[in-house]
Design an enzyme around this catalytic site. Structure first.
Site, PDB file in Angstrom:
ATOM      1  N   LYS A 147       9.824   0.040  -7.845  1.00  0.00           N
ATOM      2  CA  LYS A 147       8.793  -0.659  -8.616  1.00  0.00           C
ATOM      3  C   LYS A 147       7.659   0.310  -8.937  1.00  0.00           C
ATOM      4  O   LYS A 147       6.810   0.602  -8.103  1.00  0.00           O
ATOM      5  CB  LYS A 147       8.257  -1.828  -7.789  1.00  0.00           C
ATOM      6  CG  LYS A 147       7.797  -3.026  -8.584  1.00  0.00           C
ATOM      7  CD  LYS A 147       6.613  -2.788  -9.495  1.00  0.00           C
ATOM      8  CE  LYS A 147       5.299  -2.769  -8.760  1.00  0.00           C
ATOM      9  NZ  LYS A 147       4.168  -2.425  -9.645  1.00  0.00           N
ATOM     10  N   GLU A 191       2.412   5.110   2.886  1.00  0.00           N
ATOM     11  CA  GLU A 191       1.679   6.353   2.617  1.00  0.00           C
ATOM     12  C   GLU A 191       0.429   5.927   1.875  1.00  0.00           C
ATOM     13  O   GLU A 191       0.509   5.500   0.721  1.00  0.00           O
ATOM     14  CB  GLU A 191       2.576   7.287   1.789  1.00  0.00           C
ATOM     15  CG  GLU A 191       2.191   8.736   1.950  1.00  0.00           C
ATOM     16  CD  GLU A 191       1.238   9.168   0.877  1.00  0.00           C
ATOM     17  OE1 GLU A 191       0.018   9.144   1.145  1.00  0.00           O
ATOM     18  OE2 GLU A 191       1.683   9.522  -0.217  1.00  0.00           O
ATOM     19  N   CYS A 224      -3.979  11.290  -3.035  1.00  0.00           N
ATOM     20  CA  CYS A 224      -4.247  10.684  -1.728  1.00  0.00           C
ATOM     21  C   CYS A 224      -4.800  11.713  -0.760  1.00  0.00           C
ATOM     22  O   CYS A 224      -5.589  11.388   0.110  1.00  0.00           O
ATOM     23  CB  CYS A 224      -2.983  10.034  -1.187  1.00  0.00           C
ATOM     24  SG  CYS A 224      -1.579  11.128  -1.211  1.00  0.00           S
ATOM     25  N   GLU A 229     -12.701   5.958   0.183  1.00  0.00           N
ATOM     26  CA  GLU A 229     -11.880   6.741  -0.742  1.00  0.00           C
ATOM     27  C   GLU A 229     -12.292   6.387  -2.166  1.00  0.00           C
ATOM     28  O   GLU A 229     -12.215   5.233  -2.573  1.00  0.00           O
ATOM     29  CB  GLU A 229     -10.398   6.405  -0.541  1.00  0.00           C
ATOM     30  CG  GLU A 229      -9.509   7.215  -1.460  1.00  0.00           C
ATOM     31  CD  GLU A 229      -8.034   6.934  -1.269  1.00  0.00           C
ATOM     32  OE1 GLU A 229      -7.642   5.760  -1.294  1.00  0.00           O
ATOM     33  OE2 GLU A 229      -7.271   7.908  -1.098  1.00  0.00           O
TER      34      GLU A 229
HETATM   35  P1  NAP Z   1      -2.384  -0.351  -5.304  1.00  0.00           P
HETATM   36  O1  NAP Z   1      -2.864  -1.686  -5.749  1.00  0.00           O
HETATM   37  O2  NAP Z   1      -2.247  -0.104  -3.870  1.00  0.00           O
HETATM   38  O3  NAP Z   1      -0.986  -0.107  -6.056  1.00  0.00           O
HETATM   39  C1  NAP Z   1       0.082   0.671  -5.582  1.00  0.00           C
HETATM   40  C2  NAP Z   1       1.415   0.000  -5.914  1.00  0.00           C
HETATM   41  O4  NAP Z   1       1.536  -1.237  -5.208  1.00  0.00           O
HETATM   42  C3  NAP Z   1       1.567  -0.385  -7.376  1.00  0.00           C
HETATM   43  O5  NAP Z   1       2.930  -0.253  -7.755  1.00  0.00           O
HETATM   44  C4  NAP Z   1       1.138  -1.823  -7.364  1.00  0.00           C
HETATM   45  O6  NAP Z   1       1.598  -2.542  -8.464  1.00  0.00           O
HETATM   46  C5  NAP Z   1       1.751  -2.321  -6.100  1.00  0.00           C
HETATM   47  N1  NAP Z   1       1.112  -3.512  -5.532  1.00  0.00           N
HETATM   48  C6  NAP Z   1      -0.147  -3.979  -5.731  1.00  0.00           C
HETATM   49  N2  NAP Z   1      -0.362  -5.088  -4.994  1.00  0.00           N
HETATM   50  C7  NAP Z   1       0.783  -5.343  -4.310  1.00  0.00           C
HETATM   51  C8  NAP Z   1       1.186  -6.341  -3.371  1.00  0.00           C
HETATM   52  N3  NAP Z   1       0.355  -7.302  -2.965  1.00  0.00           N
HETATM   53  N4  NAP Z   1       2.435  -6.281  -2.863  1.00  0.00           N
HETATM   54  C9  NAP Z   1       3.283  -5.307  -3.231  1.00  0.00           C
HETATM   55  N5  NAP Z   1       2.972  -4.335  -4.122  1.00  0.00           N
HETATM   56  C10 NAP Z   1       1.730  -4.335  -4.654  1.00  0.00           C
HETATM   57  O7  NAP Z   1      -3.281   0.775  -5.907  1.00  0.00           O
HETATM   58  P2  NAP Z   1      -4.149   0.697  -7.262  1.00  0.00           P
HETATM   59  O8  NAP Z   1      -4.831  -0.632  -7.381  1.00  0.00           O
HETATM   60  O9  NAP Z   1      -3.291   1.097  -8.380  1.00  0.00           O
HETATM   61  O10 NAP Z   1      -5.258   1.768  -6.946  1.00  0.00           O
HETATM   62  C11 NAP Z   1      -6.373   1.379  -6.177  1.00  0.00           C
HETATM   63  C12 NAP Z   1      -6.718   2.400  -5.154  1.00  0.00           C
HETATM   64  O11 NAP Z   1      -5.578   2.732  -4.374  1.00  0.00           O
HETATM   65  C13 NAP Z   1      -7.152   3.730  -5.696  1.00  0.00           C
HETATM   66  O12 NAP Z   1      -8.461   3.729  -6.114  1.00  0.00           O
HETATM   67  C14 NAP Z   1      -6.897   4.607  -4.522  1.00  0.00           C
HETATM   68  O13 NAP Z   1      -7.952   4.526  -3.609  1.00  0.00           O
HETATM   69  C15 NAP Z   1      -5.659   4.043  -3.910  1.00  0.00           C
HETATM   70  N6  NAP Z   1      -4.427   4.759  -4.294  1.00  0.00           N
HETATM   71  C16 NAP Z   1      -3.872   5.589  -3.388  1.00  0.00           C
HETATM   72  C17 NAP Z   1      -2.726   6.287  -3.720  1.00  0.00           C
HETATM   73  C18 NAP Z   1      -2.070   7.216  -2.764  1.00  0.00           C
HETATM   74  O14 NAP Z   1      -1.321   8.083  -3.182  1.00  0.00           O
HETATM   75  N7  NAP Z   1      -2.282   7.065  -1.466  1.00  0.00           N
HETATM   76  C19 NAP Z   1      -2.173   6.154  -4.979  1.00  0.00           C
HETATM   77  C20 NAP Z   1      -2.748   5.278  -5.888  1.00  0.00           C
HETATM   78  C21 NAP Z   1      -3.880   4.587  -5.522  1.00  0.00           C
HETATM   79  P3  NAP Z   1       0.701  -2.592  -9.794  1.00  0.00           P
HETATM   80  O15 NAP Z   1      -0.083  -1.350  -9.906  1.00  0.00           O
HETATM   81  O16 NAP Z   1       1.724  -2.684 -10.837  1.00  0.00           O
HETATM   82  O17 NAP Z   1      -0.185  -3.782  -9.652  1.00  0.00           O
END
Ligand code: NAP
Ligand code: MG
Length: 496
Positions: A191, A265, A299, A398
């Site tokens: 996904k 992660e 990250c 973060e």
């Molecule tokens: P996120 O919400 O954690 O999204 C990561 C993945 O999880 C996406 O594929 C997302 O889908 C999916 N997802 C979201 N809610 C979910 C749920 N309840 N159950 C299962 N899967 C779910 O991250 P984001 O909102 O895109 O970014 C927000 C923050 O996350 C960033 O500002 C950053 O701090 C952090 N982040 C960290 C990393 C890392 O490499 N550690 C990478 C990205 C972001 P959708 O995006 O399609 O909704």
């Protein structure tokens, strides 16, 4: 600023004209209820195209297809044949590298020079590394006390894996997830993030071309609700997630309630420490790239800088000059050093942190407050804060953007304590020419990766993952395989 789709190659342009469908059971299909969602170009803010939006029926179908492949053709393939298919996929990614690099730049706002140099080669190399593993997954014979008993272990695939990935390295994160799962013999429902669906869908076409048995890998574009449906589906045996710590906590809790295998992660607020005897040019270049690479959307970004007081003025002056001179621009322009942030949401989030830092009394030594409504793309100039305190939000949370907080320190014990004073533990760095200090600090810093005189060194063979709230389990290296394997012990009574 505008980027024209006409700048794209024929191959990438061609891909965009095709419908962007789900990949389930070896077929490209629209969502069962016909829904789609748009994806945007962060360099312009314009819509690029639409992708199918997977709902619960599609999740059911994909999980069923993955189960079918696991119990059928894929599950019955000899290990060497699995390795060959993974290697074939790596070859195809290289063959289509130029097109993938363009699509990655277009959809996620990553500079084309970087997707060409980093994302695509690293994706192919990662898969190639794991293509060698299937034939090396071995059980053991166990010397139990009874002479009439033969006891041995088998390592078997965990089963159907839901793999949920973020938008910051879309294709590379797909490879990080797929490599170990496929090497172990698992099947997958992948996904991608809603902000960056395109390269995962082009990858699905290459998976198809490589000749994986139908259902081995399924790709469902959608949003968080698609991910949540996969986590809760009774047919998924393991969840592998990369993304925010808040969603990671929720997924960990849900997986725990169902006793599913889970690896996470998550985020970081990683400390980077410059000791007084460091090679100062290397340390400044490392600190700069450590935080601003990928516009801070990593990250393991080096987001907290601790500089020995004797060097603090020089280091921050030079970093500020470099930040002011950074070329922030559209992803498809070759001269661009740093691209836009991925979305309007991330832009607003980062803007909020910069405002918060100023309101808390920190000094913005480089960068400025991004405008409230960005025109033509989500661009943020690299920002550097000084005069920060440990309790400020910009020091603790973060940000996931090009924002560095820098503070001076005096003593080694003190800086270790301050570096470890965080809920996170993904990475930490030390710059010094004193080997003893380097290794002393490497032992004391509480993080999954320690970078000595570098930042973000990586290799498919090197384990990567977090202490504390930065995650559970390791990606990369053979440590990653264990997360996709069950250990079975077979007891045989030989009689006498
Ligand atoms: P996120 O919400 O954690 O999204 C990561 C993945 O999880 C996406 O594929 C997302 O889908 C999916 N997802 C979201 N809610 C979910 C749920 N309840 N159950 C299962 N899967 C779910 O991250 P984001 O909102 O895109 O970014 C927000 C923050 O996350 C960033 O500002 C950053 O701090 C952090 N982040 C960290 C990393 C890392 O490499 N550690 C990478 C990205 C972001 P959708 O995006 O399609 O909704
Ligand atoms: Mg996009």
């Amino acid at each position: 600023m505008t980027t024209s789709l006409s700048a794209l190659s024929a191959a990438a342009g061609n891909f965009l004209t095709r419908p962007h469908l789900l990949y389930i059971g070896g077929r490209f299909v629209p969502a069962a209820d016909g829904r789609t969602f748009p994806t945007y170009d962060p360099s312009t803010g314009h819509r690029i195209s639409d992708a199918a939006y997977a709902g619960t029926e599609d999740v059911d179908n994909a999980v069923a297809a993955a189960r079918h492949a696991l119990e059928g053709q894929w599950g019955n393939l000899p290990a060497a044949a699995r390795g060959k298919l993974i290697a074939r996929l790596a070859d195809l990614i290289e063959e289509h590298g130029a097109e993938l690099a363009e699509l990655e730049a277009l959809d996620g706002g990553k500079p084309i020079s970087m997707t060409e140099l980093v994302d695509i080669p690293a994706t192919a190399e990662h898969l190639r590394y794991f293509s060698g593993w299937p034939t090396k997954i071995e059980g053991e014979t166990i010397p139990v006390s009874s002479p009439d008993t033969l006891t041995y272990t088998r390592k078997e695939p965990v089963g159907v894996c839901a793999q949920i990935i973020p938008w910051n390295f879309p294709l590379l994160m797909a490879a990080w997830k797929l490599g170990a799962a496929l090497a172990a013999g698992c099947t997958v429902v992948l996904k991608p993030a809603e902000q960056t669906p395109l390269t995962a869908l082009r990858l699905a076409e290459l998976i198809d071309e490589a000749g994986f048995p139908a259902g081995t890998i399924n790709v469902l574009t959608g949003d968080g609700s698609t991910g949540a449906a996969l986590v809760d589906h009774p047919g998924t045996d393991k969840i592998a997630f990369t993304g925010s710590t808040s969603v990671g906590r929720e997924i960990g809790a849900r997986a725990g309630a169902q006793l599913k295998r889970v690896t996470l992660e998550l985020g970081g607020k990683s400390p980077n420490i410059i000791l007084p005897d460091a090679d100062i040019d290397a340390a400044i270049a490392g600190a700069f790239n450590g935080i601003y690479f990928n516009s801070g959307q990593a990250c393991n970004a080096a987001s907290r800088l601790y500089v020995h007081r004797s060097l603090f003025g020089e280091v921050t002056d030079r970093l500020a000059a470099m930040a002011a001179g950074a070329k922030v621009g559209p992803a498809l322009e070759r001269s661009t050093q740093f691209g836009p942030l991925v979305s309007a949401e991330q832009y607003a989030r980062v803007r909020g942190y910069i405002e918060d830092g100023l309101a808390a009394g920190a000094t913005l030594k480089a960068g400025d407050v991004p405008t409230a409504s960005p025109e033509g793309g989500f661009f943020v100039q690299p920002a550097l804060f000084t005069d920060v305190t440990a309790d400020m939000k910009i020091s603790r949370e973060e940000i996931f953007g090009p924002v560095l907080v820098a503070a001076p320190f005096d003593e080694l014990d003190e800086v270790v304590r301050r570096a470890n004073d965080t809920e996170y533990g993904l990475a930490a760095g030390v710059w010094t020419q004193n080997l003893a200090d380097a290794h002393r600090l490497a032992a004391k810093l509480r993080a999954g990766s320690i970078y000595l005189n570098s930042w973000a060194a990586a290799d498919p063979a090197g384990p990567f993952g977090g202490f504390k709230a930065s995650g559970m389990g390791r990606e990369m290296g053979h440590a990653n395989l264990d997360a996709y394997l069950e250990l079975k012990t077979v007891w045989t009574t030989l009689g006498n």
